[in-house]
Design a protein around this motif. Structure first.
Motif, PDB file in Angstrom:
ATOM      1  N   SER A  97      41.806  35.019  40.705  1.00 54.67           N
ATOM      2  CA  SER A  97      41.939  35.780  39.457  1.00 54.67           C
ATOM      3  C   SER A  97      41.196  35.096  38.323  1.00 54.67           C
ATOM      4  O   SER A  97      40.530  35.761  37.513  1.00 54.67           O
ATOM      5  N   ARG A 151      37.934  36.555  36.169  1.00 52.89           N
ATOM      6  CA  ARG A 151      37.922  36.601  34.704  1.00 52.89           C
ATOM      7  C   ARG A 151      36.727  35.829  34.145  1.00 52.89           C
ATOM      8  O   ARG A 151      35.997  36.327  33.271  1.00 52.89           O
ATOM      9  N   TYR A 210      51.632  47.804  47.050  1.00 51.15           N
ATOM     10  CA  TYR A 210      51.096  47.934  45.697  1.00 51.15           C
ATOM     11  C   TYR A 210      50.976  49.399  45.256  1.00 51.15           C
ATOM     12  O   TYR A 210      51.137  49.695  44.072  1.00 51.15           O
ATOM     13  N   SER A 240      53.087  50.840  41.920  1.00 54.86           N
ATOM     14  CA  SER A 240      52.387  51.524  40.834  1.00 54.86           C
ATOM     15  C   SER A 240      53.127  52.769  40.357  1.00 54.86           C
ATOM     16  O   SER A 240      52.668  53.444  39.441  1.00 54.86           O
ATOM     17  N   ASP A 261      44.160  42.586  40.794  1.00 54.88           N
ATOM     18  CA  ASP A 261      43.880  43.716  39.903  1.00 54.88           C
ATOM     19  C   ASP A 261      45.166  44.397  39.456  1.00 54.88           C
ATOM     20  O   ASP A 261      45.304  44.784  38.288  1.00 54.88           O
ATOM     21  N   PHE A 262      46.100  44.545  40.377  1.00 55.23           N
ATOM     22  CA  PHE A 262      47.373  45.162  40.017  1.00 55.23           C
ATOM     23  C   PHE A 262      48.062  44.366  38.918  1.00 55.23           C
ATOM     24  O   PHE A 262      48.554  44.934  37.933  1.00 55.23           O
ATOM     25  N   TRP A 263      48.087  43.051  39.068  1.00 57.43           N
ATOM     26  CA  TRP A 263      48.824  42.234  38.110  1.00 57.43           C
ATOM     27  C   TRP A 263      48.077  42.086  36.792  1.00 57.43           C
ATOM     28  O   TRP A 263      48.714  41.921  35.741  1.00 57.43           O
ATOM     29  N   VAL A 264      46.766  42.150  36.800  1.00 55.32           N
ATOM     30  CA  VAL A 264      46.032  42.165  35.532  1.00 55.32           C
ATOM     31  C   VAL A 264      46.438  43.387  34.716  1.00 55.32           C
ATOM     32  O   VAL A 264      46.620  43.317  33.487  1.00 55.32           O
ATOM     33  N   ASP A 265      46.625  44.511  35.395  1.00 57.97           N
ATOM     34  CA  ASP A 265      46.957  45.761  34.718  1.00 57.97           C
ATOM     35  C   ASP A 265      48.436  45.857  34.317  1.00 57.97           C
ATOM     36  O   ASP A 265      48.763  46.544  33.339  1.00 57.97           O
ATOM     37  N   HIS A 266      49.315  45.175  35.062  1.00 59.90           N
ATOM     38  CA  HIS A 266      50.748  45.421  34.883  1.00 59.90           C
ATOM     39  C   HIS A 266      51.575  44.205  34.494  1.00 59.90           C
ATOM     40  O   HIS A 266      52.785  44.347  34.250  1.00 59.90           O
ATOM     41  N   GLN A 300      53.663  44.287  31.034  1.00 59.39           N
ATOM     42  CA  GLN A 300      54.768  45.258  31.089  1.00 59.39           C
ATOM     43  C   GLN A 300      55.889  44.778  32.003  1.00 59.39           C
ATOM     44  O   GLN A 300      57.075  44.860  31.656  1.00 59.39           O
TER      45      GLN A 300
END
Length: 357
Positions: free
Chosen positions: A83, A87, A187, A191, A338-343, A346
């Motif tokens: 990750s 970045r 995943y 989502s 990618d999932f954790w970058v987005d979520h 929250q």
């Protein structure tokens, strides 16, 4: 790219064996750095004459980015997680690495076809695969040991405290897998609102039995002190506690969540050519197999697997102790950055609220 050459005092053409100089490599310290020294640095220095200077830091991505931003790059390579590599690459801090330049497998298979899925990206070449697993104290379950991730959540059949990482990552994924969701669907389900509700509902079943940890050294200690009978943990920590300290711990590989870490080269690396030589040497099938005999992280190349032998100078075979061994990958989940970058933001809030409720 030519294969690395052995020292040849009569060769007229230049070769890596006749190179001179020094490179600086940022790494994580402890047993991890030592595994790199033994598997990569010592044979590389003997082969090329290039000195490798290791600098240990808490997270190599942080000083590397600082160097690039300050336009004062002193490091040539760094070991980082996938990750962070993504970045830093997106921010223009890293050079791109062409897989065609990497050394092929022993049978000639191109590196791009030999590395595991997800082990290569534009600016990143993986060196190892590690995982978050569940471990237990086998002395607490002499007759009926837990075998699956579902058993971790079954406090009736397997009573006792559980150690859980104090964040949503890994917990939500494991909760769904323990509730019967196949790894390949985790995943997608997370989502959705329904998937998140289902994961938190599963975590509710062990919340009253949980002791939360934040640092990787804590789970082996919690198990050793008898504060928990099972815990999420990093596989390397449990292996070291078992082999080096003689602790009665066992790993449940079912539902393991694996990740990769590896090399990146910063823009402005002062010794770029030598850094590339080192990167290619250390990510060969043979070098990665040597590394997996020093520490219980799996090699990210398929051709490395048959080359892995025993742990250091012992009679302990390493393949059964690696996340990448086929028998340990039956229900494994690749961590989705990618999932954790987005979520993450929250879900951090929701997890904190769940902890406080």
């Amino acid at each position: 790219m030519k294969k690395l050459l052995l020292i040849c005092t009569t060769c007229a053409a230049p070769s890596l064996a006749l190179a001179e100089g020094q490179i600086e490599v940022l790494s994580w310290g402890g047993a991890y750095t030592q595994s790199q020294v033994d598997a990569f640095n010592i044979p590389f220095e003997a082969e090329t004459g290039i000195k490798v200077n290791m600098v240990d830091v808490d997270n190599p991505a942080t000083p590397l980015m600082a160097q690039v931003k300050a336009n004062n790059v002193t490091s040539d390579l760094a070991s980082v997680g996938f990750s962070d590599a993504t970045r830093l690459c997106d921010e223009g801090a890293l050079i791109e690495i062409d897989p065609a330049d990497l050394l092929p497998a022993p049978d000639g298979t191109p590196a791009a076809d030999d590395f595991l899925e997800g082990a290569l990206s534009d600016c990143f070449v993986a060196t190892d695969v590690y995982s978050t697993i569940v471990a237990y104290d086998e002395s607490r379950f002499p007759d009926n040991p837990p075998r699956t991730l579902a058993d971790f959540f079954d406090v009736e059949a397997f009573p006792g405290k559980r150690g859980l990482l104090k964040e949503p990552r890994f917990n939500l994924e494991m909760a769904l897998m323990a509730d019967g969701v196949p790894a390949a669907e985790v995943y997608d389900l997370l989502s959705t609102p329904e998937g998140l509700d289902r994961a938190f509902a599963k975590l509710d079943t062990i919340k009253d039995h949980a002791i939360f940890w934040e640092a990787g050294a804590q789970p082996p200690q919690l198990l050793a002190d008898g504060e928990v009978v099972m815990s999420q943990a990093y596989n390397g920590r449990i292996f070291n506690a078992t082999v080096d300290e003689g602790k009665p711990f066992k790993i449940i590989w079912d539902g393991q969540i694996f990740e990769v870490e590896g090399w990146v080269i910063p823009v402005g690396a002062p010794n770029l050519d030598q850094a590339m030589d080192y990167l290619k040497f250390s990510t060969s099938a043979e070098s990665l197999a040597r590394a997996s005999m020093q520490i219980s992280y799996g090699p990210p190349r398929q051709s490395s697997a048959p080359l892995v032998g025993n742990y250091k100078d012992t009679d302990i075979p390493m393949p059964p102790n690696l996340p990448t061994s086929p028998e340990n990958m039956g229900n494994a989940l690749g961590f989705d950055n990618d999932f954790w970058v987005d979520h993450l933001s929250q879900l951090n809030e929701r997890f904190a609220a769940w902890l406080a409720s």
